[in-house]
Design an enzyme around this catalytic site. Structure first.
Site, PDB file in Angstrom:
ATOM      1  CE  LYS A  73      -3.752  -2.378   2.188  1.00 34.26           C
ATOM      2  NZ  LYS A  73      -4.709  -2.405   1.845  1.00 34.26           N
ATOM      3  CB  CYS A  74       4.631   2.050  -0.382  1.00 37.14           C
ATOM      4  SG  CYS A  74       6.056   3.201  -0.419  1.00 37.14           S
TER       5      CYS A  74
END
Length: 198
Positions: A73-74
């Site tokens: 989730k970057c």
């Protein structure tokens, strides 16, 4: 007269023997220094793969290795795509990528190993080896990352993992050669030149 000659011959032999002994000792010392100067290797580590299997870095002897800490989730997560492309292109040319999911940066890898593996396969078709989730900094830093970040262990430099997708490049002997910024793409010319030995 014969006694003097005999004494002289014995003295020459004795001196020759002493010189040879000293030379042998110097050679031994040189060999010891060579062994001592050998840089530490990541091949000493055995870790757990994302599927629970044992993964021995010693099995990678003879291959160049890129170790990278990953997150799902970057903003840099799309780098999975380039990582996989580079791996596909060079995996049969003595090169491998080893991914370590980590939740150290703004909790951007909250999933379980199973969830991470599913995400990587479904969204990016990842086939390079992924390991079980670890910590890459702080008090609970994994031993592999202590090796990668501490000069006393890797023999190259002290460094910190700045963010997700920092890349560590290790040569065929498992020795650290280069640390690459998280923002540098996996297919950057600096990395490709290193893989190709340019």
């Amino acid at each position: 007269m014969k006694i003097k000659i005999l004494i002289l011959v014995l003295a020459v032999i004795s001196l020759s023997f002493a010189c040879k002994q000293e030379q042998n000792q110097q050679n031994t010392d040189t060999n010891k220094k060579t062994v001592t100067m050998e840089k530490p290797s990541i091949h000493q580590f055995t870790v757990t793969a994302i599927n629970g299997d044992e993964f021995r870095f010693s099995d990678l002897a003879g291959k160049k290795i890129m170790v990278v800490n990953t997150a799902s989730k970057c903003g840099l997560t799309p780098q999975y795509e380039q990582l996989e492309a580079v791996y596909e292109k060079y995996k049969d040319k003595n090169f491998i990528i080893v991914g370590f999911p980590a939740n150290n940066f703004m909790e951007q890898e909250p999933g379980t190993d199973t969830e991470i593996a599913t995400f990587c396969k479904k969204n990016y078709g990842v086939t390079f080896p992924m390991m079980s989730k670890i910590s890459v900094k702080g008090d609970d830093m994994h031993p592999v990352y202590r090796f990668l970040t501490q000069k006393s262990e890797n023999g190259l430099e002290d460094n910190e993992v700045e963010w997700n997708f920092q890349k560590y490049l290790l040569n065929e002997k498992g020795q650290l050669e280069m640390v690459i910024s998280p923002k540098t793409l996996p297919n950057d010319s600096k990395i490709i030149d290193w893989i190709e030995g340019k």
